[in-house]
Write an enzyme that holds these catalytic residues in place. Structure first.
Site, mmCIF file in Angstrom:
data_model
loop_
_atom_site.group_PDB
_atom_site.id
_atom_site.type_symbol
_atom_site.label_atom_id
_atom_site.label_comp_id
_atom_site.label_asym_id
_atom_site.label_seq_id
_atom_site.Cartn_x
_atom_site.Cartn_y
_atom_site.Cartn_z
ATOM 1 N N SER A 71 0.868 -1.186 0.000
ATOM 2 C CA SER A 71 0.000 0.000 0.000
ATOM 3 C C SER A 71 0.899 1.228 0.000
ATOM 4 O O SER A 71 1.998 1.194 0.591
ATOM 5 C CB SER A 71 -0.875 0.024 1.253
ATOM 6 O OG SER A 71 -1.512 1.286 1.377
ATOM 7 N N TYR B 215 -1.034 -0.426 10.399
ATOM 8 C CA TYR B 215 -1.277 -0.969 9.047
ATOM 9 C C TYR B 215 -0.168 -0.511 8.098
ATOM 10 O O TYR B 215 0.401 -1.304 7.347
ATOM 11 C CB TYR B 215 -2.639 -0.484 8.552
ATOM 12 C CG TYR B 215 -2.934 -0.770 7.100
ATOM 13 C CD1 TYR B 215 -3.348 -2.038 6.691
ATOM 14 C CD2 TYR B 215 -2.808 0.234 6.128
ATOM 15 C CE1 TYR B 215 -3.620 -2.288 5.347
ATOM 16 C CE2 TYR B 215 -3.075 -0.015 4.792
ATOM 17 C CZ TYR B 215 -3.482 -1.279 4.406
ATOM 18 O OH TYR B 215 -3.745 -1.528 3.085
HETATM 19 P P1 NAP Z 1 -11.412 -6.308 1.291
HETATM 20 O O1 NAP Z 1 -12.374 -5.817 0.263
HETATM 21 O O2 NAP Z 1 -11.661 -6.037 2.736
HETATM 22 O O3 NAP Z 1 -11.230 -7.883 1.068
HETATM 23 C C1 NAP Z 1 -10.326 -8.550 1.883
HETATM 24 C C2 NAP Z 1 -10.216 -9.995 1.469
HETATM 25 O O4 NAP Z 1 -9.194 -10.582 2.307
HETATM 26 C C3 NAP Z 1 -11.485 -10.776 1.699
HETATM 27 O O5 NAP Z 1 -11.603 -11.760 0.694
HETATM 28 C C4 NAP Z 1 -11.238 -11.436 3.065
HETATM 29 O O6 NAP Z 1 -11.892 -12.671 3.225
HETATM 30 C C5 NAP Z 1 -9.747 -11.683 2.996
HETATM 31 N N1 NAP Z 1 -9.128 -11.794 4.314
HETATM 32 C C6 NAP Z 1 -9.151 -10.911 5.351
HETATM 33 N N2 NAP Z 1 -8.471 -11.415 6.390
HETATM 34 C C7 NAP Z 1 -8.031 -12.641 6.005
HETATM 35 C C8 NAP Z 1 -7.316 -13.674 6.659
HETATM 36 N N3 NAP Z 1 -6.890 -13.552 7.921
HETATM 37 N N4 NAP Z 1 -7.060 -14.804 5.956
HETATM 38 C C9 NAP Z 1 -7.480 -14.964 4.684
HETATM 39 N N5 NAP Z 1 -8.173 -14.022 4.027
HETATM 40 C C10 NAP Z 1 -8.448 -12.883 4.689
HETATM 41 O O7 NAP Z 1 -9.936 -5.751 1.005
HETATM 42 P P2 NAP Z 1 -9.291 -5.055 -0.305
HETATM 43 O O8 NAP Z 1 -9.538 -3.595 -0.221
HETATM 44 O O9 NAP Z 1 -9.636 -5.818 -1.518
HETATM 45 O O10 NAP Z 1 -7.732 -5.243 0.060
HETATM 46 C C11 NAP Z 1 -6.947 -6.275 -0.517
HETATM 47 C C12 NAP Z 1 -5.492 -5.930 -0.265
HETATM 48 O O11 NAP Z 1 -5.189 -4.659 -0.829
HETATM 49 C C13 NAP Z 1 -5.116 -5.839 1.221
HETATM 50 O O12 NAP Z 1 -3.831 -6.363 1.416
HETATM 51 C C14 NAP Z 1 -5.117 -4.342 1.466
HETATM 52 O O13 NAP Z 1 -4.275 -3.992 2.541
HETATM 53 C C15 NAP Z 1 -4.593 -3.836 0.148
HETATM 54 N N6 NAP Z 1 -4.903 -2.428 -0.110
HETATM 55 C C16 NAP Z 1 -6.190 -2.010 -0.234
HETATM 56 C C17 NAP Z 1 -6.444 -0.665 -0.469
HETATM 57 C C18 NAP Z 1 -7.842 -0.121 -0.609
HETATM 58 O O14 NAP Z 1 -7.991 1.124 -0.606
HETATM 59 N N7 NAP Z 1 -8.860 -0.940 -0.750
HETATM 60 C C19 NAP Z 1 -5.380 0.229 -0.583
HETATM 61 C C20 NAP Z 1 -4.071 -0.230 -0.452
HETATM 62 C C21 NAP Z 1 -3.847 -1.571 -0.221
HETATM 63 P P3 NAP Z 1 -13.490 -12.789 3.527
HETATM 64 O O15 NAP Z 1 -14.144 -12.418 2.215
HETATM 65 O O16 NAP Z 1 -13.700 -14.193 3.898
HETATM 66 O O17 NAP Z 1 -13.784 -11.810 4.612
#
Ligand code: NAP
Length: 251
Positions: free
Chosen positions: A146, A160
């Site tokens: 990120s 984070y």
């Molecule tokens: P999200 O919509 O909250 O989805 C998270 C996914 O990760 C879900 O499928 C969840 O499973 C799974 N997950 C959470 N905890 C887990 C665990 N302990 N073991 C296995 N799976 C787990 O998140 P996202 O925004 O797509 O983020 C994905 C990645 O991008 C993350 O690493 C996040 O830090 C990074 N990121 C996101 C953003 C943003 O603005 N969205 C920005 C920078 C970086 P369930 O469906 O079963 O709950």
């Protein structure tokens, strides 16, 4: 689809950025292992949709914050697909908005266990299967970091941001460690992307509130991030390792 099709494991693949990676991976001809933590309905619906799109996908429940779950997840991939070509370390969590002087030890341990140790253990299992020095055929690992790693997340979630800083160092180190063994290791650092992660941290309005700080004046889509990940997985990125590709609208 041929039995020789490449296989990718996407952690946290059931929703958000991970789900977009799974969709683009099927379009690119990969067979896909979709890991999720607890939202079985989302993962099952995605696997169904991927199948309807002509792909081969399998949902695997497992908490990347738990080593035993990680081992059984990789064993399930071995049994089902018999090979592994790429790992996308995408599963990650945020927590409620807080200052460092308000954070509990339990919060910090959960953050590091899922975001950092989980990614490192998944990478370990992938290297054991893909490294030519272990008899593998090589492969690609993409770690989802990120831009918080360089912004720091003050007043919001420094924990984070620090977990993603660890991912950045891990990406560089592992990339150099296995560069001669057929494995490329890269990171993608998204900016603000419109997913449910913000609501999970108690800030459902975060995308709308923050979009003005982005030079492009908008959040990114999951597909825009997934496209960068797919490129780093692909042969088009054959000389790219240890890179960190920011997908952040200029922020
Ligand atoms: P999200 O919509 O909250 O989805 C998270 C996914 O990760 C879900 O499928 C969840 O499973 C799974 N997950 C959470 N905890 C887990 C665990 N302990 N073991 C296995 N799976 C787990 O998140 P996202 O925004 O797509 O983020 C994905 C990645 O991008 C993350 O690493 C996040 O830090 C990074 N990121 C996101 C953003 C943003 O603005 N969205 C920005 C920078 C970086 P369930 O469906 O079963 O709950």
């Amino acid at each position: 689809m041929s039995g020789a099709a490449r296989v990718v494991l996407v952690t946290g693949g059931g929703r958000g950025i991970g789900a977009a990676v799974c969709r683009l991976a099927v379009e690119a001809g990969y067979r896909v292992a979709v890991n999720y933590a607890s939202n079985e309905a989302a993962a099952a619906a995605l696997v169904r949709a991927l199948g309807e799109a002509g792909g081969e996908a399998l949902a695997i429940k497992g908490d990347v914050g738990n080593e035993a779950d990680i081992l059984s997840m990789f064993e399930k991939v071995d049994r089902t697909f018999g090979r592994l070509d790429a790992l996308v370390n995408n599963a990650g969590v945020v927590d409620q908005r807080a200052r460092v002087d308000e954070m509990s030890g339990a919060r910090l341990e959960r953050m590091m266990r899922i975001n950092v140790i989980g990614s490192m253990l998944c990478a370990r299992e992938a290297v054991k299967r893909m490294s030519t020095s272990h008899g593998g055929k090589g492969g690609a690992i993409v770690n989802i970091s990120s831009i918080a790693a360089r912004i720091g997340g003050p007043g919001e979630y420094v924990d984070y941001a620090a977990s993603k800083g660890a991912i950045d160092s891990f990406t560089i180190g592992l990339a150099r460690e296995v560069a001669g063994e057929g494995i490329r290791v890269n990171a993608v650092s998204p900016g603000i992307v419109d997913t449910e992660i913000h609501a999970s941290g108690g800030q459902p309005d975060r995308v709308e509130r923050m979009r003005h700080v982005v030079p492009m004046q908008r959040a990114g889509t999951t597909e825009e991030v997934a496209a960068a990940i797919l490129w780093l997985m692909s042969d088009g990125a054959s000389y790219t390792t240890g890179a960190n590709l920011e997908v952040s609208g200029g922020r």
